[in-house]
Design an enzyme around this catalytic site. Structure first.
Site, mmCIF file in Angstrom:
data_model
loop_
_atom_site.group_PDB
_atom_site.id
_atom_site.type_symbol
_atom_site.label_atom_id
_atom_site.label_comp_id
_atom_site.label_asym_id
_atom_site.label_seq_id
_atom_site.Cartn_x
_atom_site.Cartn_y
_atom_site.Cartn_z
ATOM 1 N N LYS A 11 0.857 -1.207 0.000
ATOM 2 C CA LYS A 11 0.000 0.000 0.000
ATOM 3 C C LYS A 11 0.874 1.231 0.000
ATOM 4 O O LYS A 11 2.046 1.179 0.407
ATOM 5 C CB LYS A 11 -0.926 0.025 1.215
ATOM 6 C CG LYS A 11 -0.256 0.025 2.602
ATOM 7 C CD LYS A 11 0.105 1.378 3.145
ATOM 8 C CE LYS A 11 0.719 1.279 4.541
ATOM 9 N NZ LYS A 11 1.486 2.439 4.960
ATOM 10 N N ASP A 136 -2.307 -1.483 10.586
ATOM 11 C CA ASP A 136 -2.427 -1.481 9.125
ATOM 12 C C ASP A 136 -3.084 -2.753 8.576
ATOM 13 O O ASP A 136 -3.394 -2.819 7.386
ATOM 14 C CB ASP A 136 -1.041 -1.348 8.469
ATOM 15 C CG ASP A 136 -0.611 0.108 8.328
ATOM 16 O OD1 ASP A 136 -1.467 0.999 8.518
ATOM 17 O OD2 ASP A 136 0.568 0.339 8.024
#
Ligand code: C5P
Length: 308
Positions: A11, A136
Protein backbone atom coordinates in the site's frame (compact mmCIF):
# COMPACT_ATOMS: atom_id res chain seq x y z
CA UNK A 1 -0.72 -30.97 0.07
CA UNK A 2 -0.11 -28.71 -2.95
CA UNK A 3 0.24 -25.12 -1.76
CA UNK A 4 -2.14 -22.40 -2.91
CA UNK A 5 -0.46 -19.24 -4.12
CA UNK A 6 -1.68 -15.72 -3.17
CA UNK A 7 -0.35 -12.30 -4.07
CA UNK A 8 0.12 -9.98 -1.10
CA UNK A 9 0.11 -6.35 -2.28
CA UNK A 10 1.82 -3.21 -0.97
CA UNK A 11 0.00 0.00 0.00
CA UNK A 12 0.89 3.63 -0.14
CA UNK A 13 -0.67 6.42 1.90
CA UNK A 14 -1.72 8.97 -0.72
CA UNK A 15 -2.34 11.31 2.17
CA UNK A 16 -1.74 10.94 5.92
CA UNK A 17 -3.03 13.45 8.45
CA UNK A 18 -2.59 13.23 12.21
CA UNK A 19 -5.77 14.64 13.73
CA UNK A 20 -5.32 14.05 17.47
CA UNK A 21 -4.30 11.69 20.24
CA UNK A 22 -6.42 8.72 21.32
CA UNK A 23 -6.96 7.77 25.01
CA UNK A 24 -4.77 4.64 24.46
CA UNK A 25 -1.77 6.85 23.53
CA UNK A 26 -1.95 6.12 19.80
CA UNK A 27 -2.26 9.00 17.36
CA UNK A 28 -5.58 9.54 15.65
CA UNK A 29 -5.22 9.47 11.88
CA UNK A 30 -7.08 10.28 8.74
CA UNK A 31 -5.32 8.53 5.91
CA UNK A 32 -6.09 7.76 2.30
CA UNK A 33 -4.81 4.28 1.47
CA UNK A 34 -4.27 2.90 -2.02
CA UNK A 35 -3.04 -0.52 -3.15
CA UNK A 36 -0.21 -0.72 -5.68
CA UNK A 37 0.71 -3.64 -7.91
CA UNK A 38 4.04 -4.39 -6.16
CA UNK A 39 3.44 -7.63 -4.24
CA UNK A 40 4.96 -10.47 -2.27
CA UNK A 41 3.86 -13.99 -3.15
CA UNK A 42 2.69 -16.31 -0.39
CA UNK A 43 2.36 -20.09 -0.76
CA UNK A 44 0.06 -21.65 1.80
CA UNK A 45 -0.26 -25.41 2.25
CA UNK A 46 -2.27 -27.56 4.65
CA UNK A 47 -0.08 -29.78 6.86
CA UNK A 48 -0.66 -32.43 9.54
CA UNK A 49 -0.21 -29.94 12.37
CA UNK A 50 1.55 -26.83 13.64
CA UNK A 51 2.39 -23.58 11.87
CA UNK A 52 5.61 -22.94 9.95
CA UNK A 53 6.81 -19.79 8.18
CA UNK A 54 9.70 -19.59 5.74
CA UNK A 55 10.92 -16.69 3.64
CA UNK A 56 13.58 -15.96 1.04
CA UNK A 57 14.34 -12.60 2.77
CA UNK A 58 16.79 -12.52 5.72
CA UNK A 59 14.90 -9.59 7.31
CA UNK A 60 11.70 -11.63 7.77
CA UNK A 61 11.55 -13.46 11.13
CA UNK A 62 10.54 -17.09 10.61
CA UNK A 63 9.05 -17.70 14.05
CA UNK A 64 5.96 -16.91 16.12
CA UNK A 65 6.75 -13.17 16.06
CA UNK A 66 6.01 -13.06 12.31
CA UNK A 67 2.64 -11.36 11.66
CA UNK A 68 1.73 -14.05 9.11
CA UNK A 69 2.42 -16.74 11.75
CA UNK A 70 0.27 -14.85 14.26
CA UNK A 71 -2.49 -14.51 11.65
CA UNK A 72 -2.48 -18.30 11.12
CA UNK A 73 -2.62 -18.85 14.90
CA UNK A 74 -5.59 -16.45 15.13
CA UNK A 75 -7.36 -18.42 12.39
CA UNK A 76 -6.75 -21.70 14.25
CA UNK A 77 -8.38 -20.16 17.33
CA UNK A 78 -11.30 -18.78 15.28
CA UNK A 79 -11.94 -22.09 13.52
CA UNK A 80 -11.73 -24.02 16.79
CA UNK A 81 -9.42 -26.59 15.18
CA UNK A 82 -5.64 -26.85 15.21
CA UNK A 83 -5.24 -27.43 11.48
CA UNK A 84 -1.62 -27.32 10.31
CA UNK A 85 -0.36 -24.73 7.86
CA UNK A 86 2.96 -24.13 6.10
CA UNK A 87 3.54 -20.56 4.86
CA UNK A 88 6.29 -19.55 2.43
CA UNK A 89 6.75 -15.80 1.82
CA UNK A 90 8.57 -14.70 -1.35
CA UNK A 91 9.45 -11.13 -0.40
CA UNK A 92 9.54 -8.25 -2.86
CA UNK A 93 8.03 -5.45 -0.75
CA UNK A 94 10.77 -3.56 1.14
CA UNK A 95 10.81 -4.62 4.80
CA UNK A 96 10.04 -1.79 7.26
CA UNK A 97 9.55 0.76 4.51
CA UNK A 98 6.05 2.15 5.12
CA UNK A 99 4.54 -0.02 2.37
CA UNK A 100 2.69 -2.31 4.79
CA UNK A 101 4.38 -5.54 3.65
CA UNK A 102 4.13 -7.42 6.96
CA UNK A 103 0.55 -6.24 7.55
CA UNK A 104 -0.40 -7.24 4.00
CA UNK A 105 1.09 -10.71 4.54
CA UNK A 106 -0.95 -11.09 7.75
CA UNK A 107 -4.23 -10.02 6.12
CA UNK A 108 -3.54 -12.29 3.15
CA UNK A 109 -3.11 -15.26 5.51
CA UNK A 110 -6.37 -14.36 7.31
CA UNK A 111 -8.35 -14.20 4.07
CA UNK A 112 -6.59 -17.16 2.44
CA UNK A 113 -7.24 -19.49 5.40
CA UNK A 114 -10.85 -18.24 5.60
CA UNK A 115 -11.16 -19.37 1.97
CA UNK A 116 -9.11 -22.59 2.20
CA UNK A 117 -10.83 -23.79 5.37
CA UNK A 118 -14.28 -22.79 4.07
CA UNK A 119 -15.08 -20.68 7.16
CA UNK A 120 -16.99 -18.00 5.22
CA UNK A 121 -16.06 -15.23 7.68
CA UNK A 122 -15.28 -12.53 5.10
CA UNK A 123 -13.51 -9.20 5.77
CA UNK A 124 -16.23 -8.04 8.21
CA UNK A 125 -15.73 -10.86 10.70
CA UNK A 126 -11.95 -10.90 10.20
CA UNK A 127 -11.80 -7.28 11.38
CA UNK A 128 -11.28 -7.99 15.10
CA UNK A 129 -8.35 -10.46 14.65
CA UNK A 130 -6.89 -8.07 12.04
CA UNK A 131 -7.01 -5.10 14.48
CA UNK A 132 -5.34 -7.21 17.16
CA UNK A 133 -2.44 -7.94 14.76
CA UNK A 134 -1.67 -4.27 13.94
CA UNK A 135 -3.10 -0.92 12.86
CA UNK A 136 -2.43 -1.48 9.12
CA UNK A 137 -3.76 -5.06 8.92
CA UNK A 138 -7.53 -4.22 8.65
CA UNK A 139 -6.92 -2.12 5.53
CA UNK A 140 -5.45 -5.13 3.74
CA UNK A 141 -8.64 -7.13 4.28
CA UNK A 142 -10.26 -4.77 1.74
CA UNK A 143 -7.53 -3.17 -0.41
CA UNK A 144 -8.11 -0.54 -3.10
CA UNK A 145 -8.71 3.13 -2.28
CA UNK A 146 -9.96 3.46 1.31
CA UNK A 147 -10.09 5.94 4.14
CA UNK A 148 -8.45 4.86 7.42
CA UNK A 149 -9.65 6.58 10.60
CA UNK A 150 -8.89 6.11 14.32
CA UNK A 151 -5.54 4.30 14.60
CA UNK A 152 -5.82 3.95 10.82
CA UNK A 153 -7.74 0.71 11.37
CA UNK A 154 -11.29 1.98 11.00
CA UNK A 155 -11.63 1.34 7.26
CA UNK A 156 -14.08 2.95 4.82
CA UNK A 157 -13.57 1.55 1.29
CA UNK A 158 -14.00 4.29 -1.34
CA UNK A 159 -15.38 4.29 -4.87
CA UNK A 160 -12.44 6.21 -6.25
CA UNK A 161 -10.84 5.61 -9.61
CA UNK A 162 -7.07 6.06 -9.52
CA UNK A 163 -5.30 5.75 -12.85
CA UNK A 164 -2.10 7.72 -12.32
CA UNK A 165 1.24 6.07 -13.05
CA UNK A 166 3.09 5.28 -9.84
CA UNK A 167 6.84 5.38 -9.30
CA UNK A 168 7.81 3.85 -5.98
CA UNK A 169 11.10 4.59 -4.30
CA UNK A 170 11.30 1.80 -1.72
CA UNK A 171 13.07 2.72 1.50
CA UNK A 172 15.48 0.39 3.19
CA UNK A 173 13.89 0.72 6.63
CA UNK A 174 15.92 2.55 9.23
CA UNK A 175 13.13 4.72 10.66
CA UNK A 176 10.93 3.10 13.29
CA UNK A 177 7.23 3.97 13.31
CA UNK A 178 7.26 4.46 17.08
CA UNK A 179 10.16 6.95 16.96
CA UNK A 180 8.58 8.93 14.09
CA UNK A 181 5.34 9.30 16.07
CA UNK A 182 7.33 10.21 19.21
CA UNK A 183 9.23 12.89 17.29
CA UNK A 184 5.96 14.16 15.79
CA UNK A 185 4.52 14.56 19.32
CA UNK A 186 7.71 16.32 20.56
CA UNK A 187 7.50 18.72 17.61
CA UNK A 188 4.10 19.88 18.86
CA UNK A 189 1.72 17.22 17.56
CA UNK A 190 -1.25 17.78 15.22
CA UNK A 191 -1.20 21.15 13.48
CA UNK A 192 -4.97 21.50 13.31
CA UNK A 193 -4.65 22.41 9.60
CA UNK A 194 -7.80 21.79 7.54
CA UNK A 195 -8.00 18.29 6.07
CA UNK A 196 -6.76 18.10 2.49
CA UNK A 197 -8.13 14.55 2.25
CA UNK A 198 -11.65 15.88 2.89
CA UNK A 199 -11.36 18.53 0.19
CA UNK A 200 -9.72 16.05 -2.21
CA UNK A 201 -12.62 13.60 -1.79
CA UNK A 202 -15.32 16.30 -1.90
CA UNK A 203 -14.02 18.12 -4.93
CA UNK A 204 -12.12 15.40 -6.87
CA UNK A 205 -8.93 17.46 -6.75
CA UNK A 206 -5.57 16.20 -7.96
CA UNK A 207 -3.77 13.92 -5.46
CA UNK A 208 -1.05 16.60 -5.58
CA UNK A 209 -3.02 18.48 -2.93
CA UNK A 210 -2.49 15.72 -0.35
CA UNK A 211 0.17 15.74 2.39
CA UNK A 212 1.86 13.40 4.86
CA UNK A 213 2.03 14.97 8.33
CA UNK A 214 4.73 12.52 9.43
CA UNK A 215 7.26 13.44 6.77
CA UNK A 216 8.97 16.19 8.75
CA UNK A 217 9.36 13.98 11.83
CA UNK A 218 10.71 11.08 9.71
CA UNK A 219 13.26 13.36 8.07
CA UNK A 220 14.36 14.71 11.47
CA UNK A 221 14.80 11.11 12.64
CA UNK A 222 16.92 10.24 9.63
CA UNK A 223 19.11 12.93 8.03
CA UNK A 224 19.97 10.46 5.21
CA UNK A 225 16.26 10.39 4.37
CA UNK A 226 16.23 14.20 4.03
CA UNK A 227 18.77 14.03 1.21
CA UNK A 228 16.89 11.19 -0.56
CA UNK A 229 13.61 13.12 -0.22
CA UNK A 230 15.19 16.22 -1.78
CA UNK A 231 16.47 14.24 -4.75
CA UNK A 232 13.15 12.45 -5.28
CA UNK A 233 11.29 15.79 -5.22
CA UNK A 234 13.77 17.30 -7.67
CA UNK A 235 13.37 14.37 -10.10
CA UNK A 236 9.59 14.61 -9.71
CA UNK A 237 9.56 18.36 -10.40
CA UNK A 238 11.70 18.13 -13.51
CA UNK A 239 9.59 15.28 -14.94
CA UNK A 240 6.24 16.94 -14.08
CA UNK A 241 5.03 14.70 -11.22
CA UNK A 242 1.55 15.42 -9.83
CA UNK A 243 2.56 14.31 -6.37
CA UNK A 244 5.74 13.42 -4.48
CA UNK A 245 5.26 12.15 -0.93
CA UNK A 246 6.40 9.74 1.73
CA UNK A 247 4.32 6.63 2.47
CA UNK A 248 3.27 5.87 6.06
CA UNK A 249 5.98 6.70 8.57
CA UNK A 250 8.68 6.18 5.89
CA UNK A 251 11.11 5.45 4.57
CA UNK A 252 9.56 4.77 1.12
CA UNK A 253 8.48 7.59 -1.16
CA UNK A 254 6.30 7.67 -4.24
CA UNK A 255 5.78 9.90 -7.25
CA UNK A 256 2.56 10.07 -9.28
CA UNK A 257 2.40 10.96 -12.98
CA UNK A 258 -0.27 11.50 -15.61
CA UNK A 259 1.68 9.53 -18.21
CA UNK A 260 4.27 6.78 -18.53
CA UNK A 261 6.79 8.97 -20.41
CA UNK A 262 7.18 11.43 -17.56
CA UNK A 263 7.44 8.54 -15.14
CA UNK A 264 10.21 6.97 -17.21
CA UNK A 265 12.08 10.30 -17.24
CA UNK A 266 11.94 10.55 -13.44
CA UNK A 267 12.98 6.92 -13.04
CA UNK A 268 15.97 7.54 -15.30
CA UNK A 269 17.02 10.68 -13.43
CA UNK A 270 16.81 8.83 -10.11
CA UNK A 271 18.78 5.87 -11.48
CA UNK A 272 21.51 8.24 -12.72
CA UNK A 273 21.78 9.50 -9.13
CA UNK A 274 21.98 5.93 -7.77
CA UNK A 275 18.36 5.74 -6.51
CA UNK A 276 16.39 2.63 -7.53
CA UNK A 277 12.69 2.98 -8.25
CA UNK A 278 9.87 0.66 -9.28
CA UNK A 279 7.09 1.34 -11.78
CA UNK A 280 3.69 0.15 -10.65
CA UNK A 281 -0.01 0.78 -11.03
CA UNK A 282 -2.94 1.17 -8.65
CA UNK A 283 -5.04 -1.91 -7.84
CA UNK A 284 -8.80 -1.41 -7.48
CA UNK A 285 -10.73 -2.77 -4.49
CA UNK A 286 -12.62 -5.08 -6.80
CA UNK A 287 -9.58 -6.78 -8.34
CA UNK A 288 -7.93 -6.88 -4.89
CA UNK A 289 -10.80 -8.96 -3.50
CA UNK A 290 -10.97 -11.39 -6.45
CA UNK A 291 -8.08 -13.50 -5.13
CA UNK A 292 -10.16 -14.56 -2.16
CA UNK A 293 -13.35 -15.33 -4.03
CA UNK A 294 -12.17 -18.33 -6.02
CA UNK A 295 -14.88 -20.60 -4.65
CA UNK A 296 -17.60 -18.09 -5.49
CA UNK A 297 -16.18 -17.79 -8.99
CA UNK A 298 -15.94 -21.58 -9.28
CA UNK A 299 -19.45 -22.20 -7.98
CA UNK A 300 -20.81 -19.57 -10.40
CA UNK A 301 -19.03 -21.38 -13.25
CA UNK A 302 -20.43 -24.70 -11.94
CA UNK A 303 -23.96 -23.29 -11.81
CA UNK A 304 -23.64 -21.99 -15.35
CA UNK A 305 -22.43 -25.39 -16.55
CA UNK A 306 -25.27 -27.26 -14.82
CA UNK A 307 -27.89 -24.79 -16.19
CA UNK A 308 -26.91 -25.60 -19.71
O1 C5P B 1 1.20 0.02 14.32
P1 C5P B 1 2.58 -0.18 14.82
O2 C5P B 1 2.67 -1.23 15.88
O3 C5P B 1 3.60 -0.33 13.75
O4 C5P B 1 2.95 1.20 15.57
C1 C5P B 1 4.19 1.36 16.27
C2 C5P B 1 4.08 2.51 17.24
O5 C5P B 1 3.81 3.73 16.57
C3 C5P B 1 2.96 2.37 18.25
O6 C5P B 1 3.34 1.59 19.36
C4 C5P B 1 2.70 3.83 18.64
O7 C5P B 1 3.67 4.26 19.55
C5 C5P B 1 2.94 4.56 17.32
N1 C5P B 1 1.67 4.79 16.60
C6 C5P B 1 0.86 5.85 17.00
N2 C5P B 1 -0.33 6.06 16.34
C7 C5P B 1 -0.72 5.26 15.32
C8 C5P B 1 0.08 4.18 14.90
C9 C5P B 1 1.29 3.98 15.57
O8 C5P B 1 1.19 6.58 17.93
N3 C5P B 1 -1.90 5.50 14.70
Amino acid sequence: MTPRRFRSFAKINLGLEVTGRLPNGYHELKTLFATVSLHDTIDIAATRGGISVRSDHPGVPCNETNLAYRAAAAMQRLSGRKRGVAIVIHKRIAVGGGLGGGSSNAATVLRALDLMWGLGLGPGRLMEPAKALGADVPYFLFGGPALGLGRGDDIRPLELRLDQKVLLVPGQGGVSTASVFRRFAEDGGPSGAPSRIDSFLRRSLSPGTLRNDLERAAIEESPALAEVARRIRRAGRSAGAIQAAMSGSGSSFFLLFEDAHSRAAASQELRAGGIASLRCSFVSGRSYGHRFELRKAMSRAGRRASNR
